[in-house]
Enzyme design. Sequence first.
Site, PDB file in Angstrom:
ATOM      1  N   ASP A 213       0.857  -1.177   0.000  1.00 18.50           N
ATOM      2  CA  ASP A 213       0.000   0.000   0.000  1.00 18.50           C
ATOM      3  C   ASP A 213       0.895   1.229   0.000  1.00 18.50           C
ATOM      4  O   ASP A 213       2.103   1.135   0.174  1.00 18.50           O
ATOM      5  CB  ASP A 213      -0.966  -0.032   1.183  1.00 18.50           C
ATOM      6  CG  ASP A 213      -0.247   0.177   2.508  1.00 18.50           C
ATOM      7  OD1 ASP A 213      -0.909   0.222   3.533  1.00 18.50           O
ATOM      8  OD2 ASP A 213       0.986   0.272   2.479  1.00 18.50           O
TER       9      ASP A 213
ATOM     10  N   ASP B 198      -8.052  -7.443   0.395  1.00 14.37           N
ATOM     11  CA  ASP B 198      -7.083  -7.633   1.485  1.00 14.37           C
ATOM     12  C   ASP B 198      -7.787  -7.281   2.792  1.00 14.37           C
ATOM     13  O   ASP B 198      -8.646  -6.379   2.805  1.00 14.37           O
ATOM     14  CB  ASP B 198      -5.860  -6.715   1.304  1.00 14.37           C
ATOM     15  CG  ASP B 198      -6.100  -5.342   1.928  1.00 14.37           C
ATOM     16  OD1 ASP B 198      -6.629  -4.479   1.199  1.00 14.37           O
ATOM     17  OD2 ASP B 198      -5.796  -5.158   3.133  1.00 14.37           O
TER      18      ASP B 198
END
Length: 372
Positions: free
Chosen positions: A91, A266
């Site tokens: 991320d 996720d």
Amino acid sequence: MPFPFDISATDGRARTGLLRTPRGDIRTPAFMPVGTAATVKALTVGQVEQTGADILLGNTYHLMLRPGPERMERLGGLHRFMRWDKPILTDSGGFQVMSLSGISKLTEEAVTFSSHVDGSKHVLTPERSIEIQADRLGSDIVMQLDECVAWPAEESRAREGMELSARWAKRSKAAFGSRDAQALFGIQQGSTFEHLRRESSDRLQDIGFDGYAIGGLAVGEGHAAMCEVLDYAPEMLPADRPRYLMGVGKPVDLVEAVWRGVDMFDCVLPTRAGRHGQAWTWAGPINLKNARFAEDEEPLDPEVPCPASQDYSKAYLHHLVRTDEILGKVLLSWHNIAFFQALTAAMRAAIAEGRFEQFRRDFHARHVSNGR
Ligand SMILES: CCOC(=O)Nc1nc2cc3nc(NC)[nH]c3cc2c(=O)[nH]1
């Protein structure tokens, strides 16, 4: 040249396919276990691989604080560091800065923040986030730096965040440049406003990305409101590229999002809840702390192909949870990740065989109603 995304079958809005990367293929719908600080908590990478996971998520915020981007590069990058040689998605760090670091400041130029570990000052620009992810950590799928606006948001605030994220998408793409062995995903924002999500999607497509994430959800809006946004948001994004719903979620969230066209997920839930005694099974969620398991000699879930699901009695797991033993955290995390992989594998098969609608009905009847 973006990673090939071969959709092998569709069933309604649901799709199943293969996202092909130099480090391996990702079967979609895919669930990505979260490896926050270069580890999927309580599990070895061998156990994670055994569950069937094709890709892991790494958190830039945590890794840039410890061990630090330049040290990670000196150690050969994240894959080598943690001995995971399959794909990794990282991320951008923005979301965790806002949710984890005490003091943070957001300007057009950057996010500046103090480390929640030692208070040290850090700056994240779209360019620095790309450099950390792509060049220091060496991740396979890189995320643009974005702003995830808190929920509920006034339309004007949601527009500001969406427009900033779109400007940062452009800067991220410029910093990423053209790379063959890595992919860059843009992030759709716009909170719960359909016209803002449409504008966000159009601006991202004008820039062009290898994949598109749906941001700004699973931030407290609840399952129903999230599904209302997913009734339109995934299909605003290109059908021939992967769609990734960030931070989601419970098993029922995955089923409802795949039904609406999402390909990748996720979530920390399987491992975090596992450490606190919660297990997901095909018959619904259970908490092993509950006294009703004290002498239950059945395994967690014989349908889940994982030692943690098949080789131990619930009575033993109840004991481990009650005594807060480390092995309890390991076995429940291992089972939960294996369950999420079994769930996505079952959805892939159902879509391939054109029976996803029936799968969804059976899942609600068996898993959701019991859990209620
Ligand atoms: C995983 C890539 O994420 C980013 O780089 N930005 C980002 N992350 C999010 C993570 C989220 N987790 C949840 N719920 C647990 N909601 C999330 C939203 C975002 C987001 O909008 N933007």
